[in-house]
Design an enzyme around this catalytic site. Sequence first.
Site, PDB file in Angstrom:
ATOM      1  CG  ASN A   1     -38.779   0.903 -69.058  1.00  0.00           C
ATOM      2  OD1 ASN A   1     -37.723   0.463 -69.486  1.00  0.00           O
ATOM      3  ND2 ASN A   1     -39.826   0.134 -68.810  1.00  0.00           N
ATOM      4  N   GLY A   2     -36.867   2.490 -71.549  1.00  0.00           N
ATOM      5  CA  GLY A   2     -36.843   2.275 -72.987  1.00  0.00           C
ATOM      6  C   GLY A   2     -35.559   2.771 -73.609  1.00  0.00           C
TER       7      GLY A   2
ATOM      8  CG  HIS B   1     -23.482 -35.735 -83.551  1.00  0.00           C
ATOM      9  ND1 HIS B   1     -23.191 -36.145 -84.835  1.00  0.00           N
ATOM     10  CD2 HIS B   1     -24.392 -36.611 -83.070  1.00  0.00           C
ATOM     11  CE1 HIS B   1     -23.909 -37.214 -85.123  1.00  0.00           C
ATOM     12  NE2 HIS B   1     -24.644 -37.519 -84.065  1.00  0.00           N
TER      13      HIS B   1
ATOM     14  CE  LYS C   1     -40.614 -12.337 -63.314  1.00  0.00           C
ATOM     15  NZ  LYS C   1     -40.272 -13.774 -63.224  1.00  0.00           N
TER      16      LYS C   1
ATOM     17  NE  ARG D   1     -40.570  -2.532 -64.498  1.00  0.00           N
ATOM     18  CZ  ARG D   1     -41.565  -2.703 -65.371  1.00  0.00           C
ATOM     19  NH1 ARG D   1     -42.673  -3.314 -64.984  1.00  0.00           N
ATOM     20  NH2 ARG D   1     -41.472  -2.252 -66.593  1.00  0.00           N
TER      21      ARG D   1
ATOM     22  CD1 TRP E   1     -31.196  -4.360 -65.587  1.00  0.00           C
ATOM     23  CD2 TRP E   1     -30.972  -3.832 -67.739  1.00  0.00           C
ATOM     24  NE1 TRP E   1     -30.588  -5.418 -66.219  1.00  0.00           N
ATOM     25  CE2 TRP E   1     -30.439  -5.122 -67.542  1.00  0.00           C
ATOM     26  CE3 TRP E   1     -30.933  -3.277 -69.024  1.00  0.00           C
ATOM     27  CZ2 TRP E   1     -29.868  -5.862 -68.574  1.00  0.00           C
ATOM     28  CZ3 TRP E   1     -30.369  -4.014 -70.058  1.00  0.00           C
ATOM     29  CH2 TRP E   1     -29.848  -5.296 -69.820  1.00  0.00           C
TER      30      TRP E   1
ATOM     31  CB  CYS F   1     -36.275   0.893 -66.268  1.00  0.00           C
ATOM     32  SG  CYS F   1     -34.673   0.950 -67.086  1.00  0.00           S
TER      33      CYS F   1
ATOM     34  CD  GLU G   1     -32.562 -17.301 -65.404  1.00  0.00           C
ATOM     35  OE1 GLU G   1     -32.645 -16.327 -66.174  1.00  0.00           O
ATOM     36  OE2 GLU G   1     -33.511 -18.086 -65.223  1.00  0.00           O
TER      37      GLU G   1
ATOM     38  CE  LYS H   1     -36.140 -20.658 -64.087  1.00  0.00           C
ATOM     39  NZ  LYS H   1     -36.089 -20.083 -65.446  1.00  0.00           N
TER      40      LYS H   1
ATOM     41  CD  GLU I   1     -36.572 -22.928 -67.532  1.00  0.00           C
ATOM     42  OE1 GLU I   1     -36.946 -22.391 -66.473  1.00  0.00           O
ATOM     43  OE2 GLU I   1     -36.236 -22.266 -68.545  1.00  0.00           O
TER      44      GLU I   1
END
Length: 607
Positions: free
Chosen positions: A98-99, A502, A602, A27, A74, A2, A486, A483, A479
């Site tokens: 925001n929150g 395994h 973000k 964001r 968001w 947000c 996402e 990447k 990582e």
Amino acid sequence: MCGIVGVLGNHEAAPILVEALKRLEYRGYDSAGIATVNNGTLDRRRAVGKLVNLSDLLVHEPLPGKSGIGHTRWATHGAPTVGNAHPHRAGGVAVVHNGIIENYRELRAQLAEAGVEFQTETDTETVALMTQHLIANGDAPVDAAFKTLDRLEGAFALAFLFDGEEDLIVAARKGSPLAIGHGDGEMFVGSDAIALAPLTDRITYLEEGDRAVVTRSSLEIRDAAGTLANRAIKTIQIGATRVDKAGHKHFMAKEIAEQPGVISDAIQAYLHRSGAEITLPGKGLDFTRIDRLTMVACGTAYYACLVAKYWFEQFAKLPVEVDIASEFRYREPPIPARSVALFVSQSGETADTLAALRYCEGKADKIVSVVNVPESSIARESDLILPIHAGVEVGVASTKAFTCQLAVLFLLAIKAAADRGVMSEREVADHIAALRALPQQLNAALDQNNAIRAAAQRLAEARDVLFLGRGMMYPMALEGALKLKEISYIHAEAYAAGELKHGPIALIDKNMPVVVMAPRDALFDKTVSNMQEVMARKGKVVLISDEDGIAEAQDGLWSAIPMPKILPALSPILYAIPAQLLAYHTAVAKGTDVDQPRNLAKSVTVE
């Protein structure tokens, strides 16, 4: 997550608000809106999707007024719809938030008993309705906003705009960042300095629990106890908040390409030009007084911590615990004496990481933060701040911030080894010399862009991808998988290569690409053995290695991506480049939104 902006200006607010919101797109958001007061009348416009939809709406339905607030949302409570988009309005009150308001159900019940009706599914509407209810019962706007804030539980940044009040914004923060910008007869509110950079270079950052009464000519801040608080005005470097693609198609491409330069900046910030002495800011850190290091982070920053665990334990013989921030404090882990808690966050506002930091306050001997924003909440609440000097990172998928985090953590591990007397001066000098040469090797890795693009074109056809690595390459496999998933939306998983037998080997068939990250180091032969097991089952291997490694293992490879030879300890930083470019080109081939992938933000400023 947000974005909030507010303007008490001398010009029409709507275009200023929209432009500021564009600077907050990084964001993450799924709807946007603005509200203004014009000739005493409050009105708003909202739209779902990208900001261009809001801009189009404002062309057909202009929103005049020189005072306003704006928001990119968001979705948390309620789907991304126009009705759930911010600003929320109740009578003469508009609110952006925001929150998460944790006790909103309780507040809704209280308002329902008073006959107040709800129009949306969101927690934010409760804030607007509570404030309007108090105004209707005789409270002045500022008093009503403050009384509402007193009743809220959770994490939030809020800005209030009122009907009939063209020279007033009330702003507050608890757990989410908020800044006030000072202009010439104008005042501004923003989630961060990036949003306000074109408007002013003078910023006041609200502290935890602060609430502010903003007019064009004044700023009154009260702290969580209600006491008047003088917060400093800081001058920001406008160039440091510059947001553009510099000729690249995407911010992510630009930020990948910037890594040699910003890593050089990060290295120079901690090294004396004359030699190999590592200097930390402030009073620094004496590792002879430390018996244990606890590292906490989320997402990509967590993988940086996993890499650094190898460095601290191998170089400095210092025991390290690494934990995911969202799980850390719920385990209630004991923090032993002579321990340091180290937190890694690009934004410095990650809610889970900040909560973990607060758990460690009063327990750890020292709290250290590795951040990209020195004015952030995590930085302000730390005993020692280690900036990573990456500059503004706009792409949601972290690239240059990750490698700068690694560079700073590498330097810190070398300092720990030197302080503890387990690495000689010659070894320290050799490692630092290798680090100084790293930017040139990163440029060589970037030169493999065409080979990486070719491999990515083939990966784009896959539904599932495995990543394998050993030692320090295992966190890099994690990582790389993150990447890819996402930004390309391809399901990807990563495993320590030795774990292949395994369980994961059951997934291998002719349709399964397997990306193997394996420099020619002490673990290479073991990794190649695992790779051969994949190829024996017709798996498609993409090998990322140096020329010696590729030459040794090239038979049967689906694709090979050569990297320059490097000191093995620095291979995670170098191999981040092909991991990033592989994900980037795969996403481009699939036509996804590279910089703003669906459902992602973000900076995750809510739990």
